[in-house]
Design an enzyme around this catalytic site. Structure first.
Site, PDB file in Angstrom:
ATOM      1  N   SER A 168       1.032  -1.036  -0.112  1.00 30.44           N
ATOM      2  CA  SER A 168      -0.054  -0.030   0.043  1.00 30.44           C
ATOM      3  C   SER A 168       0.837   1.184   0.168  1.00 30.44           C
ATOM      4  O   SER A 168       1.602   1.555  -0.788  1.00 30.44           O
ATOM      5  CB  SER A 168      -1.109   0.177   1.454  1.00 30.44           C
ATOM      6  OG  SER A 168      -1.980   0.879   0.967  1.00 30.44           O
ATOM      7  N   HIS A 203      -4.635  -1.708  -4.006  1.00 31.91           N
ATOM      8  CA  HIS A 203      -6.157  -2.266  -3.514  1.00 31.91           C
ATOM      9  C   HIS A 203      -7.104  -1.816  -4.598  1.00 31.91           C
ATOM     10  O   HIS A 203      -7.989  -1.436  -4.410  1.00 31.91           O
ATOM     11  CB  HIS A 203      -6.498  -1.395  -2.370  1.00 31.91           C
ATOM     12  CG  HIS A 203      -5.480  -1.493  -1.072  1.00 31.91           C
ATOM     13  ND1 HIS A 203      -5.166  -2.830  -0.689  1.00 31.91           N
ATOM     14  CD2 HIS A 203      -4.881  -0.426  -0.535  1.00 31.91           C
ATOM     15  CE1 HIS A 203      -4.128  -2.217   0.317  1.00 31.91           C
ATOM     16  NE2 HIS A 203      -4.086  -0.932   0.282  1.00 31.91           N
TER      17      HIS A 203
END
Length: 241
Positions: free
Chosen positions: A134, A170
């Site tokens: 991330s 994501h």
């Protein structure tokens, strides 16, 4: 022991639920350690939880996690002050640097404040394998999409730029991610780049993307670029770990 070329494995994964610990290294992080090519001793993995404010609980969980694999752990924290005298030397002593998720905007600000940005470049050029999830994926790129500023995602355009692409994380699990990333690439806010579903990662050797990997059965990775009609998304061949 350096890898044989500057190496980054940028992911939307890399950790799995632990059986006796909060989490364990997932196959993507195990791949990053394998890429370091360590023989004859335990691999040395340095953890950065900057994007989570150097949470003490997270750092403790990291040490529990690497113990399950027999790796030698260390960490670099910046709050409330750096925990080491020489940041560059600390990173250069690692085989792998593992960067956790959270606020990529906060991570980049703190890294630049303390010179971690230049230390990371030195480690990368020396063959220390850089990996992360991330925020710990976007940071190596020119930029990406982030919730650092609130629940409505916004672009971040001041990544370290070790590789000249943007990064979408994501991609399949948060509904704003895919359309915003595509629109930012289409209008030129972000350069062309690579996106990863949860559980997937892309591997760079030098500044070239050389492979996509996944630690789940269905996670995908994609190249997104501006096209004549707006944006083109091309699925990548993914190696299942």
């Amino acid at each position: 022991m350096p890898a044989d070329a500057p190496t980054i494995l940028a992911t939307s994964g890399g950790a799995v639920m632990g059986t006796r610990t909060r989490f364990e290294p997932g196959p993507l992080t195990e791949l990053a350690v394998d890429l370091a090519g360590v023989t004859g001793r335990a691999p040395k993995v340095c953890f950065l939880g900057t994007a989570c404010g150097d949470s003490p609980g997270l750092i403790r969980d990291f040490y529990d996690a690497v113990q399950t694999r027999g790796w030698t752990g260390s960490h670099l924290q910046l709050f409330t002050m750096p925990n080491v005298e020489d940041v560059t030397a600390h990173l250069l002593d690692a085989d792998v640097v593992w960067v956790w998720g959270g606020s990529v905007a906060g991570l980049l600000a703190m890294w630049r404040l303390h010179g971690v940005d230049e230390a990371m470049r030195s480690a990368w050029e020396a063959g220390v394998v850089l990996t992360g999830v991330s925020a710990g994926s976007i940071c190596w790129h020119a930029g990406g999409t982030t919730d650092s500023f609130g629940p409505d995602l916004r672009p971040v355009t001041n990544g370290l730029g070790l590789v000249p692409f943007s990064n979408g994380v994501h991609y399949d699990s948060e509904p704003q991610r895919r359309p915003l990333f595509q629109s930012l690439v289409a209008d030129g806010t972000l350069p062309a780049g690579y996106a990863t579903d949860d559980g997937a990662g892309v591997l760079y050797r030098g500044t070239e993307m050389v492979g996509a990997y996944a630690e789940t059965d269905d996670a995908g990775a994609y190249f997104v670029e501006a096209g004549a009609d707006g944006v083109v998304e091309t699925p990548l061949d993914v190696t299942r770990l």
